[in-house]
Scaffold this active site. Structure first.
Site, PDB file in Angstrom:
ATOM      1  CB  CYS A   1     -19.785   1.434  16.593  1.00 50.58           C
ATOM      2  SG  CYS A   1     -20.800   2.113  14.515  1.00 50.58           S
TER       3      CYS A   1
ATOM      4  CG  HIS B   1      -3.299   4.742  -0.117  1.00 46.96           C
ATOM      5  ND1 HIS B   1      -3.369   3.791  -0.819  1.00 46.96           N
ATOM      6  CD2 HIS B   1      -3.463   6.025  -1.445  1.00 46.96           C
ATOM      7  CE1 HIS B   1      -3.495   3.730  -2.362  1.00 46.96           C
ATOM      8  NE2 HIS B   1      -3.613   4.618  -2.448  1.00 46.96           N
TER       9      HIS B   1
ATOM     10  CG  HIS C   1      -5.868 -48.771  17.126  1.00 46.63           C
ATOM     11  ND1 HIS C   1      -6.263 -48.783  18.373  1.00 46.63           N
ATOM     12  CD2 HIS C   1      -4.401 -49.208  17.557  1.00 46.63           C
ATOM     13  CE1 HIS C   1      -5.323 -49.145  19.357  1.00 46.63           C
ATOM     14  NE2 HIS C   1      -4.053 -48.863  19.292  1.00 46.63           N
TER      15      HIS C   1
ATOM     16  CB  CYS D   1      -0.278  -0.330   1.283  1.00 51.02           C
ATOM     17  SG  CYS D   1      -1.361   1.429   1.541  1.00 51.02           S
TER      18      CYS D   1
ATOM     19  CB  CYS E   1      -8.138 -45.829  20.451  1.00 49.26           C
ATOM     20  SG  CYS E   1      -8.577 -46.492  18.785  1.00 49.26           S
TER      21      CYS E   1
ATOM     22  CG  HIS F   1      -9.698  10.724   8.986  1.00 53.22           C
ATOM     23  ND1 HIS F   1     -10.076  10.860   9.864  1.00 53.22           N
ATOM     24  CD2 HIS F   1      -9.467  11.707   8.051  1.00 53.22           C
ATOM     25  CE1 HIS F   1     -10.322  11.912  10.303  1.00 53.22           C
ATOM     26  NE2 HIS F   1     -10.031  13.003   9.187  1.00 53.22           N
TER      27      HIS F   1
ATOM     28  CB  CYS G   1      -5.352  -0.814  -1.015  1.00 53.44           C
ATOM     29  SG  CYS G   1      -3.948   0.272  -1.584  1.00 53.44           S
TER      30      CYS G   1
ATOM     31  CB  CYS H   1     -24.796   1.741  15.832  1.00 54.58           C
ATOM     32  SG  CYS H   1     -23.585   0.365  15.580  1.00 54.58           S
TER      33      CYS H   1
END
Length: 524
Positions: A69, A31, A491, A29, A198, A105, A121, A72
């Protein structure tokens, strides 16, 4: 700007870079450079310390209280934090996307895994400097937590249990206590077969010889809050006491079997069962019963649990779906306890073997002519897969259904990696066992299969890196489970590593010394 926040921290102003729609190049990237100004390193460290890797109980409480958040009010939905300002947003509901678009941002950090996401990206990105800061802060947090972890992942050092002053005083008054030397066999104990059990015995041997679990249970870290006397974690704690008591007679795990039958009813009965199925069921029940622990309080959401099972066995599997028209990438990260690998000889088309048929060595595995290695299986597992016209996915960039490719990589490696070779094939026409020999090494480097190494992968062929001294992603083999016989009659046995380089074969009640060649030549 100064921000008053429950975390009591400040961020220096960072001028965001202009948002330009692009797709991340194989070189990485571009950026990130717009973020790397002024005090960016200190700002990033503050975010990791306060909101990603919480080291002390106080910082964990602060994170739980403040990480919601800002649109919400939800705690979950893959919460991300903006790197330019104090803003938390849901990734699932795209609240962080709206913030990134409105404020320009471009970068945000995943508060669960610590990955950096670029909204230009449209992908999680890898940056060497940022990754270094993330690892340093993670190690500091582990040290503050006093987590009982050792060295199964080579190069990653974990804090081991240390006795308290009271325990040291008790030890001084008991000079005749048993000493453990390199030739000591304490911890080796057979298990009685209770009737086709087993499959359980071999997994129990592997778990009781996991150093991380051993340190946890032998230091009485489990604090049970279950009302009934049916906690599988308590039984595992008792099992460790039995194994490391020094008794040589085989142990009878009747109570463990009863609890497994109680909590995983699909395993109840005396029919033959699959050891892999038992492992996953046992980890699931242990994880659920750890909810009473201080470190497992958040176990209602398995993605946010900090119980001993998740600390040791949980990794993050990244799935990248790439649109074939606009090349937009949709990324999801899911937790996993093990990786199931297809084998040659199955009805699933197998990817061409690695270029080792001439007797060369790749990832520590000796390639015999035409033989398959664990690395081959991992390369096939992480190769890009074209989904085809019958499995079109609606692209967020094109806003229409398009063909796409899917690629799986490791975003976060677990401390103990479990690989399941899919030898039992069940289909509408066929039920059989695949006996293809798969060679596996004593040490395995997972770097080629990391999400951060994705740009080094060309058309499904990994380009070997030069940095062979990097131990961050290397593992050391300590247990192998084997199945002899057919699908109808077979087994299970296991090989386990004792101390640094001693191997033993566990066949129910019988334990015999084994060579490294015996281990590496086994069917696995």
């Amino acid at each position: 700007f100064q921000v008053n926040h429950p975390g009591d921290f400040s961020l220096s102003p960072i001028k965001p870079k202009l948002n330009v729609l692009s797709v991340m190049s194989p070189a990485g990237c571009s950026h990130v450079n717009g973020y790397k100004v002024d005090n960016w390193k200190q700002n990033l460290r503050v975010i990791y310390q306060c909101f990603v890797w919480s080291g002390t109980a106080e910082t964990r409480r602060r994170k739980a209280k403040s990480c919601i958040c800002h649109m919400c009010g939800a705690h979950l939905n893959r919460l991300h934090s903006c790197l330019y300002c104090v803003f938390f947003g849901c990734f699932t509901k795209k609240h962080i996307h709206e913030h990134a678009k409105n404020k320009r941002h471009n970068l945000a950090i995943d508060l669960l895994y610590g990955g950096i996401y670029c909204f230009v990206c449209q992908d999680y990105i890898y940056d060497k400097d940022m990754e270094q800061i993330a690892k340093e802060e993670q190690r500091k947090a582990w040290k503050l937590q006093g987590t009982p972890l050792l060295f199964l992942r080579i190069g990653e050092k974990y804090t081991t249990w240390e006795p308290t002053k009271r325990e040291l005083e008790l030890l001084r008054h008991n000079p005749k206590r048993r000493k453990i030397t390199t030739n000591c066999t304490i911890g080796l104990r057979g298990l009685i077969n209770l009737g086709n059990t087993c499959f359980m015995n071999c997994i129990v041997q592997a778990l009781t010889h996991t150093p991380l679990l051993r340190d946890f249970f032998l230091s009485d870290r489990h604090k049970c809050e279950m009302q009934s006397n049916s906690c599988l974690v308590c039984e595992m704690s008792q099992l460790f006491q039995e194994f490391y008591s020094g008794h040589r007679s085989p142990h009878i795990p009747f109570r463990l079997l009863h609890l497994v039958w109680t909590h995983a009813r699909h395993l109840a009965g005396y029919e033959q069962q699959d050891a892999h199925e038992f492992l996953i069921a046992a980890l699931d029940v242990l994880h659920r019963h750890c909810k009473g622990d201080d470190n497992g309080k958040k176990a209602n959401n398995p993605n946010h649990c900090n119980c001993i099972i998740d600390q040791i066995f949980t990794g993050g599997l990244q799935s990248d779906v790439t649109c074939q028209v606009c090349h937009g990438v949709s990324t999801t990260i899911d937790p996993f306890w093990d990786i199931s690998l297809d084998l040659p000889g199955s009805s699933t088309p197998f990817w061409p073997l690695s270029p080792g048929g001439d007797g060369s060595t790749v990832n520590g595995e000796s390639h015999l002519s035409g033989s398959t290695t664990l690395t081959d299986c991992l390369r096939r597992f992480t190769r890009p897969e074209h989904l085809g016209s019958s499995a079109k996915i609606k692209c967020g960039g094109c806003h229409s259904y398009q063909e796409s490719t899917k690629q799986l990589t490791m975003k976060k490696l677990p401390i103990v990696a479990c690989f399941h070779l899919k030898r039992f094939e069940h289909s509408a026409k066929l039920r059989r066992k695949i006996t293809t020999y798969v060679s596996f090494p004593l040490e395995l480097d997972m770097t080629p299969f990391m999400a951060s190494s994705k740009e080094s992968r060309m058309n499904g062929q990994y380009q070997q890196t030069v940095d062979v001294l990097n131990n961050d992603n290397k593992y050391s083999l300590f247990a192998v489970v084997n199945h002899q016989g057919t699908l109808e009659s077979g087994h299970y046995t296991s090989f386990i590593r004792q101390h640094k380089d001693q191997w033993f074969k566990c066949d129910d009640a019988i334990i015999t010394k084994a060579s490294i060649k015996d281990v590496l030549d086994s069917e696995g």
